[in-house]
Design a protein around this motif. Structure first.
Motif: not given
Length: 165
Positions: A63-66, A99-102, A150-155, A126-128
Motif C-alpha cells: 500500500w505504501i509503495c502504491f 517503462l521503469s516499472t516494467v 527512478f520512482v517507477g522502481i517502486v512499481g 530504498v531504491m525508490s
C-alpha cells in the motif's frame, strides 16, 4: 475448541494427509469455527502465525509503495507551478515511469528467486525512496523526468507481493 480439535478441523477442511506431523501444520493459537474459518483476528500477537504477520506486513508495504508510485503524478499541478513543463515532457515522464516499472518488474522477479522477497522489498523501497524524496528539490523538467523514472522502481513491489503470496 481445543488445539487438537482445531487441527482436526483444519486438516479436514484442507484435505491434509492425517499422517502429516502436527508441527508442520502451524495452525497457531487462533480459534476456528466448525467450517475451519478463523474467529479471531490477531495481527500483532506473538502467538499468531508467522505467515499471517508476514502477509499483513507485505500488504501494508505494498500500500505504501502504491501510494508513492502514484503520489508524484497527483502532485504534478503543484510541481508545474514551480517548474513549467510542456505537455510532451509530462507525457514523457509518465511513459518513463511506466517503462521503469516494467523493466524493474522483470529484474525484481529474478531477484526474488535469488535473495528472497523480504530483501527484495527492502531493496525496492530504498531504491525508490531516494528519488521520491528528491522530487521536492527539482528545478528543471529534466530532473523531474529522471527522478520519475527512478520512482517507477517502486512499481515492482507488485511482483514481490505476488511472489510472497
Amino acid at each position: 475448541f481445543k488445539h487438537a480439535e482445531r487441527v482436526q478441523c483444519w486438516e479436514h477442511m484442507n484435505h491434509i494427509n492425517p499422517k502429516t506431523p502436527k508441527r508442520l501444520l502451524n495452525v497457531g493459537s487462533i480459534a476456528v469455527n466448525a467450517h475451519g474459518r478463523a474467529t479471531q483476528f490477531k495481527i500483532f500477537s506473538k502467538t499468531s502465525s508467522f505467515h499471517v504477520r508476514n502477509f499483513w506486513i507485505t500488504t501494508v508495504s505494498f500500500w505504501i509503495c502504491f501510494f508513492v508510485w502514484f503520489g508524484n503524478l497527483n502532485l504534478l499541478p503543484w510541481i508545474l507551478k514551480d517548474v513549467p513543463m510542456s505537455q510532451s515532457r509530462i507525457a514523457l515522464s509518465k511513459m518513463l515511469l511506466t517503462l521503469s516499472t516494467v523493466i524493474f518488474r522483470v529484474i525484481i522477479g529474478d531477484l526474488c528467486d535469488k535473495i528472497g522477497a523480504r530483501y527484495s522489498y527492502i531493496l525496492v523501497v530504498v531504491m525508490s525512496m531516494i528519488p521520491a524524496c528528491l522530487l521536492c528539490t527539482i528545478s528543471s523538467s529534466t530532473a523531474y523526468i529522471v527522478l520519475n523514472f527512478f520512482v517507477g522502481i517502486v512499481g515492482a513491489s507488485f511482483v514481490i507481493t505476488q511472489y510472497h503470496t
